[in-house]
Design a protein around this motif. Structure first.
Motif, mmCIF file in Angstrom:
data_model
loop_
_atom_site.group_PDB
_atom_site.id
_atom_site.type_symbol
_atom_site.label_atom_id
_atom_site.label_comp_id
_atom_site.label_asym_id
_atom_site.label_seq_id
_atom_site.Cartn_x
_atom_site.Cartn_y
_atom_site.Cartn_z
ATOM 1 N N GLY A 412 0.809 -1.097 0.017
ATOM 2 C CA GLY A 412 0.049 0.108 -0.086
ATOM 3 C C GLY A 412 0.781 1.013 0.030
ATOM 4 O O GLY A 412 0.359 2.161 0.743
ATOM 5 N N ILE A 413 1.960 1.295 -0.548
ATOM 6 C CA ILE A 413 2.774 2.659 -0.865
ATOM 7 C C ILE A 413 2.069 3.466 -1.267
ATOM 8 O O ILE A 413 1.389 3.381 -2.401
ATOM 9 C CB ILE A 413 4.087 2.327 -1.477
ATOM 10 N N GLY A 414 2.007 4.672 -0.623
ATOM 11 C CA GLY A 414 0.986 5.789 -1.582
ATOM 12 C C GLY A 414 -0.506 5.733 -1.191
ATOM 13 O O GLY A 414 -0.964 6.712 -1.571
ATOM 14 N N LEU A 415 -1.002 4.656 -0.449
ATOM 15 C CA LEU A 415 -2.437 4.722 -0.301
ATOM 16 C C LEU A 415 -2.934 6.048 0.810
ATOM 17 O O LEU A 415 -3.978 6.299 0.957
ATOM 18 C CB LEU A 415 -2.775 3.287 0.402
ATOM 19 N N ALA A 416 -1.861 6.563 1.678
ATOM 20 C CA ALA A 416 -2.187 7.771 2.224
ATOM 21 C C ALA A 416 -2.385 8.771 1.511
ATOM 22 O O ALA A 416 -3.390 9.444 1.818
ATOM 23 C CB ALA A 416 -0.889 8.063 3.475
ATOM 24 N N ILE A 417 -1.757 9.166 0.401
ATOM 25 C CA ILE A 417 -2.147 10.107 -0.514
ATOM 26 C C ILE A 417 -3.443 9.853 -1.241
ATOM 27 O O ILE A 417 -4.051 10.897 -1.340
ATOM 28 C CB ILE A 417 -0.957 10.337 -1.414
ATOM 29 N N VAL A 418 -3.720 8.532 -1.689
ATOM 30 C CA VAL A 418 -5.083 8.154 -2.416
ATOM 31 C C VAL A 418 -5.887 8.373 -1.469
ATOM 32 O O VAL A 418 -7.094 8.865 -1.872
ATOM 33 C CB VAL A 418 -4.871 6.636 -2.853
ATOM 34 N N SER A 419 -6.009 8.280 -0.138
ATOM 35 C CA SER A 419 -6.854 8.312 0.749
ATOM 36 C C SER A 419 -7.309 9.941 0.921
ATOM 37 O O SER A 419 -8.653 10.357 1.201
ATOM 38 C CB SER A 419 -6.672 7.808 2.220
ATOM 39 N N ASP A 420 -6.088 10.855 0.861
ATOM 40 C CA ASP A 420 -6.378 12.061 0.929
ATOM 41 C C ASP A 420 -7.182 12.663 -0.251
ATOM 42 O O ASP A 420 -7.889 13.464 -0.285
ATOM 43 C CB ASP A 420 -5.230 12.895 1.116
ATOM 44 N N ILE A 421 -6.767 12.265 -1.468
ATOM 45 C CA ILE A 421 -7.308 12.557 -2.861
ATOM 46 C C ILE A 421 -8.740 12.111 -2.760
ATOM 47 O O ILE A 421 -9.573 13.031 -3.092
ATOM 48 C CB ILE A 421 -6.552 12.192 -3.744
ATOM 49 N N ALA A 422 -9.150 11.044 -2.265
ATOM 50 C CA ALA A 422 -10.493 10.410 -2.388
ATOM 51 C C ALA A 422 -11.365 11.360 -1.409
ATOM 52 O O ALA A 422 -12.462 11.939 -1.869
ATOM 53 C CB ALA A 422 -10.510 8.962 -2.087
ATOM 54 N N GLU A 423 -10.808 11.590 -0.245
ATOM 55 C CA GLU A 423 -11.423 12.453 0.803
ATOM 56 C C GLU A 423 -11.751 13.804 0.284
ATOM 57 O O GLU A 423 -12.907 14.296 0.442
ATOM 58 C CB GLU A 423 -10.898 12.671 1.969
ATOM 59 N N ALA A 424 -10.829 14.398 -0.369
ATOM 60 C CA ALA A 424 -10.733 15.844 -0.998
ATOM 61 C C ALA A 424 -11.864 15.927 -1.986
ATOM 62 O O ALA A 424 -12.453 16.888 -2.159
ATOM 63 C CB ALA A 424 -9.541 16.291 -1.415
ATOM 64 N N ALA A 425 -11.926 14.773 -3.052
ATOM 65 C CA ALA A 425 -12.943 14.746 -4.213
ATOM 66 C C ALA A 425 -14.260 14.583 -3.448
ATOM 67 O O ALA A 425 -15.206 14.171 -4.387
ATOM 68 C CB ALA A 425 -12.175 13.882 -5.016
ATOM 69 N N GLY A 426 -14.436 14.149 -2.315
ATOM 70 C CA GLY A 426 -15.765 13.553 -1.928
ATOM 71 C C GLY A 426 -15.945 12.207 -2.091
ATOM 72 O O GLY A 426 -17.257 11.738 -2.307
ATOM 73 N N GLY A 427 -15.027 11.598 -2.209
ATOM 74 C CA GLY A 427 -15.139 10.041 -2.549
ATOM 75 C C GLY A 427 -14.789 9.150 -1.659
ATOM 76 O O GLY A 427 -14.287 9.466 -0.284
ATOM 77 N N ASP A 428 -14.799 7.859 -1.645
ATOM 78 C CA ASP A 428 -14.357 6.707 -0.724
ATOM 79 C C ASP A 428 -13.210 5.743 -1.212
ATOM 80 O O ASP A 428 -13.244 5.529 -2.397
ATOM 81 C CB ASP A 428 -15.610 5.790 -0.219
ATOM 82 N N LEU A 429 -12.498 5.277 -0.344
ATOM 83 C CA LEU A 429 -11.703 4.329 -0.701
ATOM 84 C C LEU A 429 -11.743 3.204 0.326
ATOM 85 O O LEU A 429 -11.814 3.403 1.457
ATOM 86 C CB LEU A 429 -10.247 4.987 -0.488
ATOM 87 N N THR A 430 -11.788 1.903 -0.327
ATOM 88 C CA THR A 430 -12.166 0.652 0.538
ATOM 89 C C THR A 430 -11.325 -0.405 -0.017
ATOM 90 O O THR A 430 -11.040 -0.212 -1.176
ATOM 91 C CB THR A 430 -13.630 0.223 0.374
ATOM 92 N N LEU A 431 -10.874 -1.139 0.929
ATOM 93 C CA LEU A 431 -10.094 -2.352 0.491
ATOM 94 C C LEU A 431 -10.722 -3.431 0.891
ATOM 95 O O LEU A 431 -11.468 -3.647 1.923
ATOM 96 C CB LEU A 431 -8.661 -2.114 1.282
ATOM 97 N N THR A 432 -10.537 -4.698 0.189
ATOM 98 C CA THR A 432 -11.372 -6.019 0.412
ATOM 99 C C THR A 432 -10.068 -6.928 -0.021
ATOM 100 O O THR A 432 -9.741 -6.910 -1.286
ATOM 101 C CB THR A 432 -12.644 -6.067 -0.457
ATOM 102 N N ASN A 433 -10.007 -7.871 0.508
ATOM 103 C CA ASN A 433 -9.376 -9.195 0.600
ATOM 104 C C ASN A 433 -10.239 -10.026 -0.556
ATOM 105 O O ASN A 433 -11.554 -10.386 0.130
ATOM 106 C CB ASN A 433 -8.847 -9.947 1.687
#
Length: 451
Positions: A412-433
């Motif tokens: 998950g390298i870079g997922l912290a940034i992806v989470s910030d981008i998703a939140e800023a755009a009013g979206g969601d980030l979810t992970l599933t095995n």
């Protein structure tokens, strides 16, 4: 009621209508009563003039009272219509008075004048009376003739009540019309507020960039202030991004110099110190690059649009050129027509680049990217067939503030940034095995046609 401006206006308007109609009813009733009383007084005066004709003169020229003309109104006892005539000491009364005499203990009006009186009747009722005074004869032989004609005021009261009974349905209908007119006035008058609310909602949905000035004059100060706040916000965020970029670029030169010093130390036979410096510099460069990327997240994200399918195709083409990417089976599925997301293209490229790179590094053979439209949202799923992540850590990975690249597991390298981008755009980030593999879903708002 404090929260609803429309309800407050409706209540105040209804109260004003009721009070106005009630006042109108009282005023009309009073005017009607006065008009009826004037008509009744005119009729009594005419009857008094008629009764003046019963005065006759005998052979010696002395005036006396003759028999009155027959009138059934005055023949029935207590009929509510009465008269009484006095010529000197000679008094005649209508049969309707029976044995009752109208009071004449007050001074007579001047000769030729008429007075309107309120007298008690034979049964204690109130009478509307007219008294006239005339002089009959000449000189010292002249006699005073007093004529009183009266009618029961109950007739006037009944007329007023009948008038109000006839008036009430029309007042109720008028009240209904005024209520509808008040509701329409409030609805039309408050429509600019609803328009402003719709425009604010359109701002958040990316359909507008500003409130605009095509509003009524009373709403212009509000719209201009909101637009000024939006302009100031965008300008401040732009300055913040520039300052962050300047700071990051300012760090790069000293860090590059440190790397040069590490190379010099390595050439002098001090590899341990050189390796330590290189590790620290590399870590600092990663932190600077990450914060610089976060600072570049666009402030006008609600007004931007991006094509996820095009971004995916461009990123996959680049990753296929890498050693690991050349061995991966890249599979892409996109709805037809391809949906567009409400996010800045650079932000989406940054987010999908991090997700695809993670999936490539941890996949065994296959990476699948799926773009679908689900109502007002766009779902971008990137799945790999790798080992996945521990179930105990899965729920906390997309949370705000998590530093996944500092967790030490390499996933998950870079997922912290992806989470910030998703939140800023009013979206969601979810992970599933998915066993095998990990599936990361980025859900964004679908782009709408801008007005």
């Amino acid at each position: 009621m404090r929260r609803s401006l429309r309800l407050r206006l409706l209540v105040v308007g209804a109260f004003a209508i009721v009070v106005t109609l009630w006042g109108a009813a009282l005023g009309l009733a009073l005017l009607f009563e006065r008009h009826v009383e004037r008509v009744a007084v005119g009729d009594l005066e005419a009857r008094a003039q008629t009764l003046a004709g019963i005065v006759e003169h005998d052979a010696e020229g002395v005036p006396r009272l003759a028999a009155p003309p027959p009138d059934r109104l005055y023949q029935q006892p207590f009929s509510g219509h009465y008269w009484q005539v006095a010529l000197g000491s000679d008094v005649q009364r209508s049969r309707s008075l029976w044995d009752y005499s109208l009071p004449m203990d007050r001074a007579a009006p001047p000769p030729g004048r008429t007075e309107v009186l309120d007298l008690p009747g034979p049964q204690g009722e109130r009478l509307l009376a007219v008294e006239q005074s005339l002089l009959v004869g000449r000189g010292p032989q002249a006699l005073s003739l007093r004529i009183i004609v009266a009618s029961d005021r109950a007739v006037l009261t009944a007329a007023r009540q009948d008038f109000l009974a006839d008036l009430m349905p029309y007042l109720a209908f008028l009240g209904l019309l005024l209520g509808i007119a008040s509701w329409l006035q409030i609805r039309i008058g408050l429509s600019p507020l609803a328009e402003v609310a719709d425009r604010v909602k359109a701002l958040t949905q990316g359909q507008r960039s500003r409130i605009g000035t095509d509003l009524p004059d009373e709403m212009l100060p509000l719209s201009r202030q909101l637009d000024a706040l939006l302009d100031a916000r965008d300008a401040e965020l732009l300055r913040a991004r520039h300052r962050a970029g300047d700071l990051a670029h300012g760090f790069k030169t000293p860090l590059q110099a440190l790397l040069g010093d590490a190379g010099t130390l390595r050439g002098r036979g001090e590899p341990e110190i050189a390796g330590s410096i290189e590790t620290v510099v590399t870590s600092m460069r990663r932190l600077v690059d990450r914060e610089l990327t976060r600072a570049r997240i666009q402030s006008d994200r609600h007004a931007a649009e991006a094509d996820p399918a095009a971004v995916l195709a461009r990123l996959v083409k680049v990753l296929k050129r890498t050693p690991k990417g050349g061995t991966i089976d890249w599979q892409t599925r996109v709805d037809d027509p391809a949906p567009r997301a409400r996010i800045d293209p650079d932000d989406l490229t940054e987010a999908l680049g991090a997700l695809l790179e993670n999936a490539m590094h941890h996949a065994d053979a296959v990476v699948e990217a799926v773009v679908t439209r689900q109502g007002s949202r766009v779902r971008i799923a990137i799945c790999d067939d790798g080992p996945g992540v521990p179930d105990t850590a899965l729920a906390s990975l997309p949370q705000r503030g998590m530093r996944l690249d500092e967790s030490g597991d390499g996933q998950g390298i870079g997922l912290a940034i992806v989470s910030d981008i998703a939140e800023a755009a009013g979206g969601d980030l979810t992970l599933t095995n998915t066993r095998p593999g990990l599936c990361v879903e980025l859900t964004l708002a679908a782009a709408a046609t801008r007005r």
